[in-house]
Design an enzyme around this catalytic site. Structure first.
Site: not given
Ligand code: CMC
Length: 428
Positions: A305, A362
């Protein structure tokens, strides 16, 4: 509370005002930065940008706190209902008994769609995703009520009630349409969530059984999704509202933003991921290795998140509810076993620990929805029904803010510098 900070840019000291929130968060007001220095701030994904001041929802991602209007989410989940919480979010206070009665009456009065809207449902192909139908129909609903555009301030309570009530009717109709089933009209004697289940699962001449534990579980899911501060869809609603677009148009844009798998679409993506793991006979370990090695840029859906770097308090409540609902319905689900295994491995794995990735709302919600018979492509629609009060509360905040300006970010241009137009024949 306000104060000042000094910022030194290129040896020049700027004195910038700060705003301190009621929970101590400090925002540096950089509104004059460009005028004073010629520079703008650059913050892709807005991870460090406050877009507004808001009195609706407070999150402390470091300690896993979520409060609606000051009330802890766990207390609301235990003691409140979705409709009471919707009122709290929109009007700022828990309703008194007469206020709740009046609000419920408004919801009932406004639950029917204009009969002509049924023709619009028929225009969608059977393959249409219910989120596409939902956003289109919410926008279309405004066409049947012209005073949503005129007189919008004085009619706000009606429009808010109409939207909360009709989003549920539209959602149920889109499910019935997609499955070739006859439309079931809402009943005035049923409460909000029970009425939704009735429209989804009853048949003409035969009402479905409304088990209290199922009604309660779905009501809780709606409540837990009701608001979440400046997430992607809520920021979208505020952005559209800032142009003074009407409430229905703004909410319809929110539905589109919510649809993506990194946002509300994650609940569907989690179930698809669990089904895939199950069909391959994997217990989750092979899949997690692929995630960690970034094979095909796979992610553990339902984990991580932007704001929560400890745990998502909604996920804790939903996980408990998941066990409870499956127990009450005397059901077991192999996908729940896989989800628990994935969680257990991930919470002890350095990849997830070092990146502070924990289960989010989720991760388990889809398993409850599947247990109560909601089809997978309707999961994100459930999220949209739940989030509606939060979108409406944020829309109201924008409209009532005398200092609100149209949202218009800047950019750093990285394209070609000035060039001369080449006639077609001269181009190579
Ligand atoms: N699985 C594996 N790796 C992950 C995940 C995940 N679910 N989420 C983040 N990472 C890794 C990402 O690859 C990155 O790694 P590195 O530093 O090696 O490149 C690091 O963690 C930081 O990720 P980010 O994409 O910069 O983080 P963000 O804050 O931009 O993204 C997020 C937040 C929720 C989009 C992301 O965690 C994600 O894609 N999660 C899966 C989708 C999900 O469950 N979304 C629902 C969010 S909660 C409900 C809502 O509010 O909608």
């Amino acid at each position: 509370m306000t104060g000042n900070v000094e910022l030194i840019i290129d040896g020049r000291t700027l004195n910038l005002p700060t705003t301190v929130g009621s929970e101590g968060e400090v925002g540096i007001d950089i509104a004059t930065l460009r005028n004073q220095t010629g520079c703008i701030t650059l913050d892709p994904g807005y991870g460090n940008t406050g877009s507004c001041e808001s009195a609706i929802t407070f999150i402390d991602g470091e300690t896993g706190i979520l409060r609606y209007r000051g009330y802890d989410i766990s207390e609301l989940a235990e003691k409140s209902t979705f409709i009471e919480t919707a009122y709290l979010l929109i009007y700022g206070e828990l309703p008194t008994r007469p206020q709740l009665a009046e609000f419920s009456e408004l919801l009932s009065e406004n639950q029917m769609l204009h009969e002509d809207m049924r023709h619009l449902f028929n225009g969608f192909p059977p393959t249409a995703h219910p989120m596409a139908i939902l956003s289109a129909m919410i926008n279309a609903a405004s066409s049947y009520h012209p005073n949503i555009i005129n007189k919008r301030e004085e009619r706000f309570p009606w429009h808010a009630a109409r939207l909360i009530s009709q989003v549920r009717t539209i959602a149920a109709y889109s499910y019935r349409k997609a499955h070739g089933l006859p439309t079931i009209y809402p009943k005035t004697n049923l409460k909000y969530t029970a009425n939704f289940l009735h429209m989804m699962f009853s048949h003409p001449g035969e009402d479905c059984e409304l088990k209290p534990e199922i009604v309660k579980a779905l009501d809780l899911i709606f409540l837990l999704h009701a608001d979440h501060e400046q997430n992607c869809s809520t920021s979208t609603v505020r952005m559209v509202a800032s142009s003074r677009a009407n409430l229905f148009a703004s909410a319809s844009a929110g539905v589109c933003a919510l649809w993506g798998p990194l946002h509300g679409g994650a609940n569907q993506a989690v179930l698809e991921m669990l089904e895939e793991i199950h069909s391959e006979g994997d217990d989750g370990s092979k899949f997690l290795n692929e995630v960690k090695n970034k094979v095909g840029n796979r992610r553990l859906m339902g984990f991580g998140h932007r704001v929560y770097k400890n745990f998502d308090p909604r996920a804790v409540i939903i996980k408990q509810q998941c066990d409870k609902v499956l127990g009450q319905l005397h059901k077991s689900d192999p996908l729940l076993d896989i989800a628990k295994k994935l969680e257990e491995i991930a919470l002890h794995d350095d990849y997830f620990i070092s990146r502070k990735l924990y289960p989010n709302v989720d991760f388990y919600s889809g398993i409850i929805m599947r247990a109560i018979g909601i089809p997978m492509d309707m999961f994100t629609v459930m999220f949209a029904i739940g989030r509606m009060p939060g979108w409406i509360a944020n829309y109201k905040e924008v409209m009532e803010d005398p200092d609100s300006r149209i949202a218009r970010p800047r950019q750093i241009y990285t394209g070609a510098t000035r060039r001369t137009y080449q006639p077609l024949d001269a181009r190579v």
